[in-house]
Design a protein around this motif. Structure first.
Motif, short mmCIF file in Angstrom:
data_model
loop_
_atom_site.label_atom_id
_atom_site.label_comp_id
_atom_site.label_asym_id
_atom_site.label_seq_id
_atom_site.Cartn_x
_atom_site.Cartn_y
_atom_site.Cartn_z
N THR A 175 0.82 -1.21 0.00
CA THR A 175 0.00 0.00 0.00
C THR A 175 0.85 1.26 0.00
N SER A 176 0.23 2.34 -0.49
CA SER A 176 0.88 3.64 -0.51
C SER A 176 -0.18 4.73 -0.40
N THR A 177 0.20 5.84 0.18
CA THR A 177 -0.72 6.97 0.30
C THR A 177 -0.36 8.10 -0.65
N GLY A 178 0.40 7.80 -1.68
CA GLY A 178 0.74 8.79 -2.69
C GLY A 178 1.18 8.12 -3.97
N PRO A 179 1.17 8.87 -5.07
CA PRO A 179 1.63 8.31 -6.35
C PRO A 179 3.12 7.97 -6.29
N ALA A 180 3.55 7.15 -7.24
CA ALA A 180 4.96 6.78 -7.32
C ALA A 180 5.79 7.99 -7.71
N LYS A 181 6.93 8.15 -7.04
CA LYS A 181 7.91 9.16 -7.39
C LYS A 181 9.03 8.56 -8.21
N TYR A 182 9.36 7.30 -7.92
CA TYR A 182 10.40 6.57 -8.62
C TYR A 182 9.81 5.29 -9.21
N TRP A 183 10.54 4.72 -10.17
CA TRP A 183 10.10 3.46 -10.78
C TRP A 183 9.93 2.39 -9.72
N THR A 184 10.78 2.38 -8.72
CA THR A 184 10.70 1.37 -7.66
C THR A 184 9.63 1.68 -6.62
N ASP A 185 8.84 2.73 -6.85
CA ASP A 185 7.62 2.96 -6.07
C ASP A 185 6.39 2.39 -6.79
N ALA A 186 6.52 2.21 -8.10
CA ALA A 186 5.37 1.81 -8.91
C ALA A 186 4.98 0.37 -8.63
N ILE A 187 3.76 0.00 -9.04
CA ILE A 187 3.20 -1.33 -8.77
C ILE A 187 3.44 -2.23 -9.97
N PRO A 188 4.08 -3.39 -9.75
CA PRO A 188 4.29 -4.33 -10.86
C PRO A 188 3.10 -5.28 -11.03
N ASN A 223 1.60 -11.04 -16.51
CA ASN A 223 1.00 -12.35 -16.79
C ASN A 223 2.02 -13.34 -17.30
N GLY A 224 3.29 -13.09 -17.01
CA GLY A 224 4.36 -13.95 -17.49
C GLY A 224 5.00 -13.40 -18.74
N ARG A 225 4.19 -13.02 -19.71
CA ARG A 225 4.70 -12.48 -20.98
C ARG A 225 4.67 -10.97 -20.99
N LEU A 226 3.56 -10.39 -20.55
CA LEU A 226 3.42 -8.94 -20.50
C LEU A 226 3.60 -8.45 -19.07
N GLY A 227 4.25 -7.32 -18.93
CA GLY A 227 4.42 -6.72 -17.62
C GLY A 227 4.09 -5.24 -17.69
N ALA A 228 3.73 -4.67 -16.55
CA ALA A 228 3.44 -3.24 -16.48
C ALA A 228 3.81 -2.72 -15.10
N MET A 229 4.24 -1.48 -15.07
CA MET A 229 4.50 -0.77 -13.83
C MET A 229 3.52 0.41 -13.76
N VAL A 230 2.69 0.39 -12.74
CA VAL A 230 1.61 1.37 -12.59
C VAL A 230 2.05 2.44 -11.59
N TRP A 231 2.13 3.69 -12.05
CA TRP A 231 2.63 4.77 -11.20
C TRP A 231 1.55 5.39 -10.32
N GLY A 232 0.33 5.43 -10.79
CA GLY A 232 -0.77 5.92 -9.95
C GLY A 232 -0.84 7.42 -9.79
N GLY A 233 -0.44 8.18 -10.81
CA GLY A 233 -0.54 9.63 -10.73
C GLY A 233 -1.98 10.12 -10.76
N VAL A 234 -2.20 11.34 -10.35
CA VAL A 234 -3.55 11.91 -10.29
C VAL A 234 -3.84 12.71 -11.55
N SER A 235 -3.06 13.73 -11.83
CA SER A 235 -3.30 14.52 -13.04
C SER A 235 -2.90 13.76 -14.30
N SER A 236 -1.94 12.86 -14.15
CA SER A 236 -1.54 12.01 -15.27
C SER A 236 -1.14 10.64 -14.73
#
Length: 837
Positions: free
Chosen positions: A34-47, A50-63
């Motif tokens: 859990t986090s109470t703010g958007p990611a500031k760094y790549w290592t804050d983002a959520i991975p 599905n094994g083949r495809l991956g995504a890192m979700v930053w969770g920004g508000v305006s973008s």
């Protein structure tokens, strides 16, 4: 509860008691990052993946930024990995080693270099820009989570009286990344969306209002910074983004700059599909007949026929079938003043969501990591254990590539260490948790990779070393590169990579008892590997068979003449790996009725002639065949302890004197090191039954890394629980999960060891359910105040099995029948049996 005993509330049936999803400690925290703010760094983002495809979700508000990966996007093309000049260079190196000129041999070994491995690439980004009125988010309402129970990333926040929610998941059955954006007020969802990539690419919008991105990976490794027409050989890729908008509310328009604009919707669902022209490690991209754009458009057409709830349901069924196999609950003992959590078990689904209003009830995971050195919260250990299982499910599934140095997640064109599979610890560690933690299917990409390596590796063995069989060195890539890398002899000249990988083949059989797998997949690969090893071994000192040249991965020594060197003969790791491979061949031949084969007889004759593991004058395990001076006693690698773990040649029962030497080696190495080294030490101490030091390494990993002030080789965790070298390397996440499992259960095909390294004062009470053990066993057990309370053991497949169960000096021999659960108390007395049916 006054007497400190556990209380079962709404006691389940016996059968449910050992089900990983049937019980849970009263006040256990949900399995959420859990986090109470958007990611500031790549290592804050959520991975997510599905094994083949991956995504890192930053969770920004305006973008919002969703960074994408596809596991077949690599630089390069297949090439010839042989070197016809290598045999002459090999002879020179061997002569120098035989003459004791180790520094000169180390210099000469550079002539055995091959080519550099290729580089894992990224796919690109989905960029969302939200309506300007959404910039005024109430910070106290922001909440971001990764729910491990559902493999779902969520972002929630309020703007005025409107709550906005985003959900993201990566579906394996439908091969799609899905995002749903909703607003609590009608017509409140408005944004623009576009693609981008650091790779050479272009985007366009179809008549169906889908954004298509097409591009190409470089046909050569780093850089080259060239346009597509100057480098026509690389892997092609395509990604397609489709949108579904709420019925009756909202509309979509196409902007001139290749963006789509959504206005006034209640909700929007985004579908991301992607593909490449990669057709296997032996097909040049220029000869591929696969059109990634057509493949992606067809996939999206099928996905658009399904509703969000249908896609999500299929995702949950697939993911939870794997994830729910194992549960772990840990808590401190009653005397540690942790309240009811140490005492009560409820008959509840284990990973239920906790209601959160805004973020006021949330302790962000980053704060939990930061405070672990003082509070030692065992629920954070649970979370990190299960996070490793989540990452393996998300980065390695049947039909995908192997989990590389970063799993499947990467943001750079030039990632550290190429994000390539490293075979001198890292790739193997990625798969350590797959068997004990009940995710055997996730190993399938590893076996396919080994098969490809054996094909290329047979050519390298024949040409470079004039041997039969197949060989692989320390680093590979998507093209199944088997040859030595180009760089530094201390790490490049190490032809034991394939042999180490082959130990995973036998381990798979020993856990699953799958004879078809052993006969049809494992044994041919083991035989080819052992064939190379027999030819690679040469007559050496004292009548022993030796390896020459030989290195201990990435570690130098001081030669007797005072010169620094890395090449000698018969390093301890070489011998330990060969012993395990030969033992696997002999054991497999007995299962398959091939123990009279001439080849097996040859292995049996060679095995006792392997150079033995020796103890140095100061009492530690010798790393090399001679007791060379070690210029870096705190070196990160623990190669000379392979026989203790993950190998099987050093055990407390068989050779206690070597175990004592291994303990001295661990003290000598110290506790410092990168994440993967720390987690290897967890398992090594566990196999010495030293719970105190095993736990010290658990604690050492759980310290927060500041991305602005990273210190190389110090390990730790980032805020999203990615493990650090630094930088991020995923192997330590997997090594941690495996290490914790080794603290709780160890096994051989006929022996089961319960709680061998339980830190009684730290995890005094707990339950683990669904772990696997060798011999085809499933194990679930509970303990209280540091002592075993009850254990359930069963065989799901196969015939009956004679097993020895060990717990704190007590050993019982039991006959287990397939399809029955056997329950034992703390004295290892069978107190009940019942059928699985």
């Amino acid at each position: 509860m006054e007497d400190g005993s556990w209380v079962l509330v709404n006691r389940p049936t016996d059968r449910d008691l050992w089900n990983p999803t049937s019980t849970y400690l009263e006040d256990s925290k949900p399995l959420k990052i859990t986090s109470t703010g958007p990611a500031k760094y790549w290592t804050d983002a959520i991975p997510i993946g599905n094994g083949r495809l991956g995504a890192m979700v930053w969770g920004g508000v305006s973008s919002e930024l969703i960074q994408l990966n596809e596991d077949t996007l690599w630089t390069g093309t297949p090439i010839d990995y042989t070197n016809p000049d290598a045999p002459e260079a090999l002879a020179d190196v061997r002569n120098l080693v035989d003459s004791g000129e180790f520094a000169e041999a180390s210099d000469a070994a550079a002539k055995l270099f091959g080519t550099n491995a290729n580089v894992y690439q990224l796919l690109g980004d989905i960029k969302l820009e939200f309506d300007g009125s959404l910039l005024m988010c109430a910070e106290e309402t922001y909440y971001r989570e990764l729910d491990l129970d559902t493999a779902t990333a969520r972002v929630k926040y309020f703007v005025g009286d409107v709550e906005f929610t985003r959900e993201h998941f990566a579906s394996y059955p439908d091969q799609v990344i899905v995002t749903k954006i909703t607003g609590s007020k009608e017509g409140s969802v408005s944004f623009t969306v576009s693609f981008d990539s650091k790779l050479d690419h272009h985007c366009y919008i179809t008549d169906e209002s889908e954004i298509v991105m097409e591009g190409r990976c470089p046909g050569k490794r780093i850089p080259p910074k060239v346009k597509v027409n100057d480098d026509p050989k690389g892997i092609l890729f395509a990604a397609v983004l489709g949108l579904q908008i709420s019925d009756g509310a909202g509309f979509m328009s196409v902007l001139d700059d290749g963006k789509l604009k959504v206005e006034g919707a209640n909700w929007v669902v985004l579908h991301l599909v992607a593909s490449s022209s990669f057709e296997g490690p032996f097909t040049k991209p220029s000869e591929s007949e696969k059109d990634p754009t057509s493949v992606s458009l067809r996939a999206l057409k099928s996905i658009k026929m399904q509703s969000y709830s249908e896609l999500y349901s299929r995702h949950l069924d697939d993911y939870q079938n794997l994830f729910h196999r194992v549960s772990l609950q840990l808590c401190k003992g009653f005397d540690r003043s942790v309240g009811d959590r140490s005492l009560e078990i409820k008959n509840l689904m284990p990973y239920g969501n906790k209601c959160v209003e805004g973020n006021k009830d949330v302790v962000p995971t980053v704060d939990r990591v930061r405070s672990f050195q003082s509070d030692e919260d065992p629920s954070l250990v649970e979370l990190l254990f299960q996070f490793g299982r989540y990452l393996l499910i998300s980065s390695s599934r049947p039909g995908t590539q192997v989990a590389n140095l970063q799993g499947v997640w990467n943001k750079d064109l030039e990632p550290k260490w190429d994000s390539a599979p490293h075979l001198n610890i890292n790739l193997e560690m990625n798969y350590w948790p797959s068997l004990p933690c009940n995710l055997s299917e996730c190993q399938e990409p590893l076996f396919e990779f080994i098969k490809s390596l054996s094909i290329n590796g047979s050519k390298t063995a024949q040409v470079n070393y004039k041997t039969s069989g197949w060989v692989v060195h320390h680093k590979s890539d998507i093209w199944a590169k088997p040859s030595a890398d180009k760089g530094d002899v201390v790490w490049a000249i190490w032809p034991m990579g394939g042999a180490w990988l082959c130990t995973h083949l036998w381990e798979h059989y020993s856990y699953t008892m799958d004879e078809d797998f052993l006969r049809n997949k494992a044994y041919p690969l083991l035989e080819g590997c052992a064939s190379f090893l027999l030819d690679w071994l040469i007559e050496g000192h004292g009548g022993y068979l030796e390896t020459n040249p030989s290195t201990s991965p990435e570690h130098m020594f001081v030669a007797p003449d005072g010169k620094p060197a890395s090449v000698s003969y018969s390093s301890t790791m070489d011998m330990a790996i060969i012993k395990d491979v030969f033992s696997a061949i002999i054991s497999a031949s007995e299962v398959l009725g091939r123990n009279e084969d001439a080849f097996v007889q040859k292995v049996q004759k060679a095995q006792p002639r392997l150079y033995p593991t020796k103890i140095a004058e100061e009492g530690s395990v010798m790393e090399w065949a001679q007791d060379f001076k070690d210029p870096e006693v705190h070196h990160r690698h623990l190669s000379h302890l392979f026989g203790l773990f993950p190998g099987h040649s050093i055990t407390i029962d068989k050779n206690p004197e070597l175990c004592e030497a291994a303990e001295n080696s661990l003290y000598k190495r110290g506790e410092d090191g990168p994440g993967w080294s720390t987690t290897w030490k967890i398992a090594l101490w566990a196999h010495l039954y030293n719970s105190e030091h095993s736990y010290r390494m658990v604690k050492r990993l759980i310290k927060l890394v500041d991305p602005d002030h990273e210190v190389a080789f110090e390990g730790g965790l980032y805020s999203n629980l990615f493990a650090a070298h630094p930088p991020f390397q995923i192997d330590a996440n997997f090594g941690f999960t495996a290490g914790v499992s080794e603290m709780l259960v160890q096994s051989s095909i006929r022996d089961l060891y319960l709680l061998p390294a339980l830190p009684r004062d730290k995890w005094g009470n707990g339950c683990v359910k669904g772990l696997k053990a060798r011999g085809g066993l499933t194990v679930s057990m509970c303990w209280k105040e540091g002592d075993l309370h009850e254990v359930g053991v069963w065989l799901k497949n196969g015939s009956s099995s004679l097993q020895r169960i060990h717990y704190r000096g007590t050993t019982v021999t039991v006959n287990l029948c397939c399809g029955k659960i056997y329950t034992y108390n703390a004295q290892l007395e069978c107190v009940k049996t019942f059928s699985l049916a």
